[in-house]
Scaffold this active site. Structure first.
Site, PDB file in Angstrom:
ATOM      1  N   LYS A   1      20.118  -5.897  -2.195  1.00 13.09           N
ATOM      2  CA  LYS A   1      20.829  -6.297  -0.729  1.00 13.09           C
ATOM      3  C   LYS A   1      21.110  -7.696  -0.821  1.00 13.09           C
ATOM      4  O   LYS A   1      22.082  -8.227  -0.176  1.00 13.09           O
ATOM      5  CB  LYS A   1      20.053  -5.777   0.462  1.00 13.09           C
TER       6      LYS A   1
ATOM      7  N   LYS B   1      17.025 -13.284  -4.138  1.00  8.10           N
ATOM      8  CA  LYS B   1      17.420 -14.230  -3.412  1.00  8.10           C
ATOM      9  C   LYS B   1      17.819 -15.562  -3.841  1.00  8.10           C
ATOM     10  O   LYS B   1      18.747 -16.193  -3.349  1.00  8.10           O
ATOM     11  CB  LYS B   1      16.329 -14.355  -2.335  1.00  8.10           C
TER      12      LYS B   1
ATOM     13  N   GLY C   1      13.897  -6.024   4.346  1.00  6.59           N
ATOM     14  CA  GLY C   1      13.410  -4.554   4.981  1.00  6.59           C
ATOM     15  C   GLY C   1      12.013  -4.674   5.296  1.00  6.59           C
ATOM     16  O   GLY C   1      11.258  -4.172   6.238  1.00  6.59           O
ATOM     17  N   ASN C   2      11.121  -5.620   4.432  1.00  8.66           N
ATOM     18  CA  ASN C   2       9.702  -5.575   4.501  1.00  8.66           C
ATOM     19  C   ASN C   2       9.245  -6.415   5.622  1.00  8.66           C
ATOM     20  O   ASN C   2       8.314  -6.251   6.305  1.00  8.66           O
ATOM     21  CB  ASN C   2       9.170  -6.571   3.381  1.00  8.66           C
TER      22      ASN C   2
ATOM     23  N   LYS D   1      13.440  -2.116  -9.024  1.00  3.03           N
ATOM     24  CA  LYS D   1      13.500  -2.346  -7.559  1.00  3.03           C
ATOM     25  C   LYS D   1      12.433  -1.654  -6.632  1.00  3.03           C
ATOM     26  O   LYS D   1      12.465  -0.225  -6.777  1.00  3.03           O
ATOM     27  CB  LYS D   1      15.001  -1.708  -7.036  1.00  3.03           C
TER      28      LYS D   1
END
Length: 310
Positions: free
Chosen positions: A209, A271, A11-12, A126
């Site tokens: 995500k 990640k 998103g970033n 988050k």
């Protein structure tokens, strides 16, 4: 259709470094990042795209807060659903234009089951929304909003991020892929829901995500998973003078680095966890890369390549 590929867009990454988030900027990012994939989209590869929503859902929350007393309130999981629609629209239109409409593309609002008793609800971690500075940070603290700071003293709000247990629509996603549809799903980690007496119900949280992407990639037996983020890959000693990019690595090395505190929970940690889980479960390759390297990363020539063998 053969060769299932899962790509996750952070998103970033939808706004350039130092740039304010905007709709035109999000479209520009999507065009630039996805353009090298035009040939792949015209092949027989099955492509699933997920995306983050950290900045976007934070801005939606800000709009909700500013409109209190003038419009009805929206719980956090509904803000997540709205971000799925916003970003899904950007990606869906961009992919349609890239292929001239030759290949169907669809966005699927995706629910993700979590445990209502997950301890994460008591420990928000988050980050969502924009970075705040100075008096804005003080105002957040005074309002009792949970925040996380960076080394420059800036702050972002943090929300609960429970672990994903299951993806409600995974069978629908599989069927769409098999029909040759390019699918955009599980945006922002999906809409968090819990099992109640009357069925599913939403819960205020944002699911990570990357972990949901790995769950999807494993459940769909993808041949490759690519996580796109704002940096070229996984770094040892990130944000220090000794920082070094890991071009190739394996789960054991990543676990050792994680145990040494190299990957904070709010940044590269999820990640790395997602890449380890996918590689171990499938034996296939995971790659973490920056947007400009996406095409080469799919070929294993850029980013950090994570493979099962040492």
């Amino acid at each position: 259709m053969s060769g299932r590929l899962v790509i996750s867009l952070g998103g970033n990454a939808f706004a350039g470094a130092g740039e304010a988030m905007s709709m035109s900027g999000q479209f520009a990012f999507a065009r630039e990042t996805l353009a090298p994939l035009a040939g792949l989209l015209d092949s027989d590869r099955q492509v699933l795209i997920t995306h983050g929503n950290g900045p976007q859902v934070g801005y939606i929350l800000t709009r909700v807060e500013e409109a209190l007393g003038k419009a009805y309130e929206l719980p956090l999981e509904v803000c997540v659903a709205e971000s799925e629609g916003e970003i899904g629209y950007v990606l869906q239109q961009t992919l349609h234009n890239l292929t001239g409409g030759r290949r169907p593309v669809a966005t699927l609002l995706t629910q993700v089951l979590v445990d209502r008793d997950d301890p994460a609800f008591a420990r928000p971690t988050k980050p969502v929304g924009p970075w705040f500075e100075g008096n804005q940070v003080a105002a957040l603290e005074q309002a009792g909003i949970d925040i996380v700071r960076d080394r420059a003293g800036r702050a972002r709000r943090v929300v609960a991020s429970p672990a994903p247990l299951a993806i409600v629509e995974i069978d629908v996603i599989r069927q769409m892929l098999e029909l040759g549809v390019t699918v955009i799903a599980a945006g922002g980690g999906g809409i968090p829901v819990v099992a109640g007496n009357g069925g599913l119900e939403g819960v205020e949280a944002v699911v990570d995500k990357d972990l949901v992407t790995a769950m999807l990639a494993i459940g769909l037996d993808a041949e490759q998973m690519v996580l796109v983020t704002g940096v070229p890959g996984i770094y040892r000693d990130f944000d220090t003078d000794q920082a070094s990019l890991l071009s190739k690595t394996h789960p054991e090395e990543l676990e050792a680095l994680a145990a040494a505190g190299q990957f904070p929970a709010g940044s590269m940690g999820p990640k790395v966890e997602a890449a380890i889980g996918f590689v171990r479960a499938t034996g296939h390759r995971a790659v973490i890369c920056q947007p400009s390297d996406l095409a080469e990363a799919i070929r294993g020539r850029a980013g950090t390549v994570v493979e099962k063998e040492r």
